[in-house]
Design a protein around this motif. Structure first.
Motif, PDB file in Angstrom:
ATOM      1  N   ASP A 240      26.232  15.802   0.849  1.00 23.74           N
ATOM      2  CA  ASP A 240      27.609  15.342   0.712  1.00 23.74           C
ATOM      3  C   ASP A 240      28.491  16.404   0.059  1.00 23.74           C
ATOM      4  N   CYS A 241      27.935  17.183  -0.854  1.00 20.01           N
ATOM      5  CA  CYS A 241      28.723  18.244  -1.494  1.00 20.01           C
ATOM      6  C   CYS A 241      29.145  19.296  -0.475  1.00 20.01           C
ATOM      7  N   PHE A 242      28.268  19.589   0.485  1.00 17.44           N
ATOM      8  CA  PHE A 242      28.621  20.584   1.491  1.00 17.44           C
ATOM      9  C   PHE A 242      29.690  20.074   2.446  1.00 17.44           C
ATOM     10  N   GLN A 243      29.880  18.754   2.507  1.00 18.78           N
ATOM     11  CA  GLN A 243      30.975  18.220   3.311  1.00 18.78           C
ATOM     12  C   GLN A 243      32.333  18.501   2.680  1.00 18.78           C
ATOM     13  N   LEU A 244      32.337  18.842   1.392  1.00 22.09           N
ATOM     14  CA  LEU A 244      33.584  19.200   0.716  1.00 22.09           C
ATOM     15  C   LEU A 244      34.002  20.634   1.010  1.00 22.09           C
ATOM     16  N   SER A 245      33.110  21.414   1.598  1.00 25.09           N
ATOM     17  CA  SER A 245      33.370  22.840   1.813  1.00 25.09           C
ATOM     18  C   SER A 245      34.058  23.085   3.145  1.00 25.09           C
ATOM     19  N   ASP A 276      25.891   9.155  -3.924  1.00 26.66           N
ATOM     20  CA  ASP A 276      25.198   7.861  -3.934  1.00 26.66           C
ATOM     21  C   ASP A 276      24.148   7.811  -5.044  1.00 26.66           C
ATOM     22  N   TYR A 277      23.429   8.913  -5.205  1.00 30.66           N
ATOM     23  CA  TYR A 277      22.406   8.963  -6.251  1.00 30.66           C
ATOM     24  C   TYR A 277      23.038   8.762  -7.630  1.00 30.66           C
ATOM     25  N   ILE A 278      24.144   9.444  -7.876  1.00 33.68           N
ATOM     26  CA  ILE A 278      24.823   9.327  -9.179  1.00 33.68           C
ATOM     27  C   ILE A 278      25.331   7.904  -9.393  1.00 33.68           C
ATOM     28  N   ALA A 279      25.895   7.319  -8.331  1.00 32.01           N
ATOM     29  CA  ALA A 279      26.405   5.952  -8.455  1.00 32.01           C
ATOM     30  C   ALA A 279      25.304   4.973  -8.847  1.00 32.01           C
ATOM     31  N   SER A 280      24.088   5.216  -8.345  1.00 30.01           N
ATOM     32  CA  SER A 280      22.983   4.305  -8.637  1.00 30.01           C
ATOM     33  C   SER A 280      22.354   4.552 -10.004  1.00 30.01           C
ATOM     34  N   LYS A 281      22.493   5.765 -10.530  1.00 34.17           N
ATOM     35  CA  LYS A 281      21.808   6.132 -11.774  1.00 34.17           C
ATOM     36  C   LYS A 281      22.732   6.231 -12.986  1.00 34.17           C
ATOM     37  N   VAL A 282      24.045   6.175 -12.763  1.00 37.34           N
ATOM     38  CA  VAL A 282      24.997   6.325 -13.874  1.00 37.34           C
ATOM     39  C   VAL A 282      25.901   5.092 -13.910  1.00 37.34           C
ATOM     40  N   PRO A 283      25.390   3.973 -14.440  1.00 31.74           N
ATOM     41  CA  PRO A 283      26.166   2.722 -14.419  1.00 31.74           C
ATOM     42  C   PRO A 283      27.495   2.804 -15.166  1.00 31.74           C
ATOM     43  N   SER A 284      27.566   3.640 -16.213  1.00 33.40           N
ATOM     44  CA  SER A 284      28.816   3.742 -16.984  1.00 33.40           C
ATOM     45  C   SER A 284      29.952   4.302 -16.152  1.00 33.40           C
ATOM     46  N   LEU A 285      29.615   4.970 -15.037  1.00 30.28           N
ATOM     47  CA  LEU A 285      30.644   5.562 -14.193  1.00 30.28           C
ATOM     48  C   LEU A 285      31.517   4.502 -13.538  1.00 30.28           C
ATOM     49  N   LYS A 286      30.986   3.313 -13.377  1.00 27.03           N
ATOM     50  CA  LYS A 286      31.745   2.237 -12.731  1.00 27.03           C
ATOM     51  C   LYS A 286      32.965   1.827 -13.541  1.00 27.03           C
ATOM     52  N   ALA A 287      32.929   2.096 -14.829  1.00 25.68           N
ATOM     53  CA  ALA A 287      34.054   1.744 -15.683  1.00 25.68           C
ATOM     54  C   ALA A 287      35.234   2.691 -15.510  1.00 25.68           C
ATOM     55  N   LEU A 288      34.985   3.835 -14.869  1.00 27.33           N
ATOM     56  CA  LEU A 288      36.065   4.797 -14.659  1.00 27.33           C
ATOM     57  C   LEU A 288      36.942   4.353 -13.502  1.00 27.33           C
ATOM     58  N   ASP A 289      38.182   4.812 -13.536  1.00 23.06           N
ATOM     59  CA  ASP A 289      39.107   4.517 -12.444  1.00 23.06           C
ATOM     60  C   ASP A 289      38.765   5.398 -11.254  1.00 23.06           C
ATOM     61  N   SER A 290      38.280   4.811 -10.186  1.00 21.00           N
ATOM     62  CA  SER A 290      37.889   5.600  -9.011  1.00 21.00           C
ATOM     63  C   SER A 290      38.937   5.524  -7.902  1.00 21.00           C
ATOM     64  N   LYS A 291      40.137   5.039  -8.243  1.00 18.78           N
ATOM     65  CA  LYS A 291      41.177   4.917  -7.224  1.00 18.78           C
ATOM     66  C   LYS A 291      41.627   6.270  -6.692  1.00 18.78           C
ATOM     67  N   LYS A 292      41.403   7.323  -7.474  1.00 22.07           N
ATOM     68  CA  LYS A 292      41.850   8.642  -7.059  1.00 22.07           C
ATOM     69  C   LYS A 292      40.836   9.335  -6.161  1.00 22.07           C
ATOM     70  N   SER A 293      39.919   8.586  -5.604  1.00 20.04           N
ATOM     71  CA  SER A 293      38.929   9.193  -4.707  1.00 20.04           C
ATOM     72  C   SER A 293      39.484   9.358  -3.298  1.00 20.04           C
ATOM     73  N   ASN A 294      40.822   9.144  -3.154  1.00 21.89           N
ATOM     74  CA  ASN A 294      41.504   9.346  -1.876  1.00 21.89           C
ATOM     75  C   ASN A 294      40.944   8.454  -0.771  1.00 21.89           C
ATOM     76  N   GLY A 295      40.404   7.320  -1.177  1.00 26.59           N
ATOM     77  CA  GLY A 295      39.910   6.364  -0.203  1.00 26.59           C
ATOM     78  C   GLY A 295      38.603   6.743   0.440  1.00 26.59           C
ATOM     79  N   ASP A 296      38.019   7.862   0.046  1.00 22.52           N
ATOM     80  CA  ASP A 296      36.774   8.319   0.652  1.00 22.52           C
ATOM     81  C   ASP A 296      35.607   7.876  -0.219  1.00 22.52           C
ATOM     82  N   VAL A 297      34.967   6.784   0.195  1.00 26.28           N
ATOM     83  CA  VAL A 297      33.896   6.200  -0.610  1.00 26.28           C
ATOM     84  C   VAL A 297      32.736   7.180  -0.784  1.00 26.28           C
ATOM     85  N   LYS A 298      32.513   8.043   0.219  1.00 24.66           N
ATOM     86  CA  LYS A 298      31.384   8.974   0.167  1.00 24.66           C
ATOM     87  C   LYS A 298      31.401   9.836  -1.091  1.00 24.66           C
ATOM     88  N   PHE A 299      32.598  10.206  -1.548  1.00 26.36           N
ATOM     89  CA  PHE A 299      32.705  11.137  -2.665  1.00 26.36           C
ATOM     90  C   PHE A 299      33.222  10.466  -3.931  1.00 26.36           C
TER      91      PHE A 299
END
Length: 592
Positions: A240-245, A276-299
């Motif tokens: 997924d990181c290489f999709q950002l390149s 996806d791995y980070i989302a599953s292993k870092v539960p505290s991340l869910k508390a952050l505002d993810s609205k700025k992900s530009n609508g791209d759930v992948k990233f």
């Protein structure tokens, strides 16, 4: 006769002056300072005498280095990338601990190098001291914040250099200038004697053109015991990181994959969706505002980390320097001013959540990597943008950059930037990330893999010319798919933009013109739609959709006879097409 020739004389004179100005401008562009604009101060700090035999010589004997203008040097003011800071601060009374360690190790320090204004940018352009010239791509940014240190190494003015990596200050300019850059594990190297930017992220790093020098510097600064080199048993490609390149994936990943397979075997390679791995292993991340992900759930996880990193950096920068900024009121670049002139205090619950994310992310990456694994990601999201490019101001660009640098900055893991030659004449690179504390292993892995990586990168460069057409076609198809997604979302203008990108890359594909015509129809641009359909038909005489869409465009333009002909021809190609039959019948009854 004289009166008629006078205007011609003025035209010739004007053209001559214009030519002179253009030549002067062209000549000015070619003028590059002898030191590539990398230095703000030059001096020499010599190492101590060599020990007498049989003692071994100093480990860095014969090497020269420079330091970013964030490190204290006895007798010099640490400038922090701003003349007002230099004006209002005293000269340092002692030299930074890391600089002293390198000099004691046998290296000669030859000067201080340019940093971004208050070490807060990522382009390397400093309006007070100028942008150091990227030796590989002079019209492109060198990258920041430690631009001068990267340029000094890339221009071979020194053997290595020191920088401070907060959110990418070493890794990013290393990627843009085509040199090696190392960000050690957070806390592995002393911070004493450097100007703090963001204390949660600040890490002393270094640049070199030779991985063996990178490793030798590491042996001095990391002070880890010598051990037998270990081969990696787990090389993870973060797909997924290489999709950002913006660089074609194969240009980067295939070099690593071929090297890994030839050295260690296919069983070592793995692929991972890191977000996806980070989302599953870092539960505290869910508390952050993810609205700025530009609508791209992948990233979303990567971009949530990027947003958090920017927020914490700004908060800590203000905490460290707001009082000085408020009292001195320095002239600050407008891009930075809005971030540093307004005091910012994060609530304790936000800081606590940040600490939780940091701990959970480090634990997750350490668990994934263990003692013998590396994650492979692109160092930067694109080849270096042009100096002063608007792209540098865009939220998408910043989010993509920080999505890649945030992994090591927040987790505290170590990361090394590895140049892989050129893509379209601009430097490209990948980065290896190892667990927190795995610095020695990471430098050893680079040392083991470097020759193979270089060989495969060279072969990829040689074969690039024969694969350019394939690459452009693949990129065009990706642009078309983005256009299709925008079309489905009814974002017609974006769809037109993406289809146009596809056409620029491959103008012989009827589908691209046909799809853009459909988008033009939706926004009422019937002339453009008709022209695109005609082009699509020229490329593919049996394109039924092109005839239907051109018929629709011509009907809306009042070309009823031509519209009827298009619908009838579509019926010849596809006799069961109900839309073509209905449209032809309706127009025939009305206008014939």
């Amino acid at each position: 006769m004289a009166s008629s020739s006078a205007p011609n004389l003025w035209v010739l004179l004007g053209l001559s002056l214009a030519g002179i100005m253009l030549m002067a401008k062209k000549f000015t562009k070619k003028v590059i300072k002898a030191d590539f604009g990398a230095f703000v101060n030059k001096f020499e700090i010599l190492p101590p005498p060599q020990p007498a035999p049989p003692k071994a010589p100093h480990p860095l004997t014969g090497l020269t280095f420079a330091v970013s203008d964030l490190f204290d040097i006895n007798g010099y003011v640490t400038g922090f990338g701003h003349p007002d800071w230099e004006r209002t601060h005293e000269a340092a009374s002692q030299t930074s601990a890391v600089v002293s360690a390198l000099v004691d190790g046998g290296a000669t320090c030859v000067g201080k190098t340019v940093v971004d204004e208050m070490s807060f940018g990522i382009s390397g352009e400093n309006r007070h001291y100028g942008a150091p010239t990227n030796p590989v791509a002079p019209a492109r940014i060198p990258g920041g914040s430690c631009s001068g240190a990267a340029v000094a190494v890339a221009a071979k003015l020194v053997d290595f250099s020191l920088g401070v990596d907060t959110v990418g200050g070493v890794r990013q300019p290393a990627g843009h200038c085509g040199v090696f850059g190392f960000r050690p594990s957070y806390g592995a190297v002393s911070h004493v004697g450097i100007v703090p930017v963001s204390t949660s992220f600040d890490t002393v790093g270094w640049f070199a053109v030779d991985p063996s020098i990178l490793r030798r510097v590491g042996q001095v600064l990391l002070q880890v015991p010598l051990a037998v080199q270990r081969n990696p048993r787990n090389v993870i490609i973060a797909d997924d990181c290489f999709q950002l390149s913006k660089v074609p994936v194969d240009q980067l990943t295939q070099v690593v994959i071929r090297s890994t397979e030839s050295l260690f075997g296919k069983q070592v390679l793995k692929h991972e969706n890191l977000s996806d791995y980070i989302a599953s292993k870092v539960p505290s991340l869910k508390a952050l505002d993810s609205k700025k992900s530009n609508g791209d759930v992948k990233f979303s996880s990567l971009r949530s980390l990027a947003n958090m990193m920017q927020l914490i950096r700004r908060n800590e920068f203000n905490h460290n320097h707001f009082e000085w900024i408020n009292s001195v009121k320095p002239a600050i670049d407008p891009l930075i001013s809005a971030l540093v002139h307004e005091r910012m205090e994060l609530a304790e619950k936000d800081l606590e959540n940040f600490r939780s994310v940091k701990g959970e992310l480090r634990s997750a990456l350490n668990s994934l990597l263990k003692d013998d694994g590396v994650i492979v990601i692109p160092t930067v999201s694109s080849p270096p943008p042009k100096l002063g490019a608007k792209e540098l101001l865009s939220e998408d660009y910043l989010l993509n950059e920080f999505s890649l640098t945030g992994l090591a900055s927040i987790s505290g893991c170590c990361q090394v930037t590895i140049p892989l030659g050129l893509y379209e004449n601009y430097p490209v690179s990948v980065s290896f990330i190892a667990r927190h504390g795995g610095d020695r292993f990471l430098l050893d892995t680079l040392n083991i893999m470097h020759a193979s990586l270089q060989k495969n990168a060279d072969e990829a460069g040689k074969s690039k010319s024969s694969s350019d057409v394939v690459t452009k076609e693949a990129s065009a198809d990706m642009a078309k798919e983005k256009g299709n997604s925008a079309f489905k979302a009814k974002n017609w203008q974006n769809a037109i933009k993406f289809y146009t990108d596809a056409i620029k890359l491959n103008s012989s594909n009827a589908t691209y013109f046909n799809n853009r015509a459909a988008a033009y129809l939706e926004v009422g641009s019937f002339i453009q739609a008709e022209a695109d359909c005609s082009k699509a038909i020229d490329l593919d005489k049996k394109n039924v959709k092109a005839y239907l869409r051109r018929g629709t465009a011509r009907e809306m333009l009042g070309y009823y006879k031509e519209a009827i002909e298009d619908f009838r021809y579509a019926l010849i190609l596809e006799p069961t097409n109900k839309r073509a039959a209905a449209s032809a019948d309706r127009l025939t009854k009305l206008f014939q």
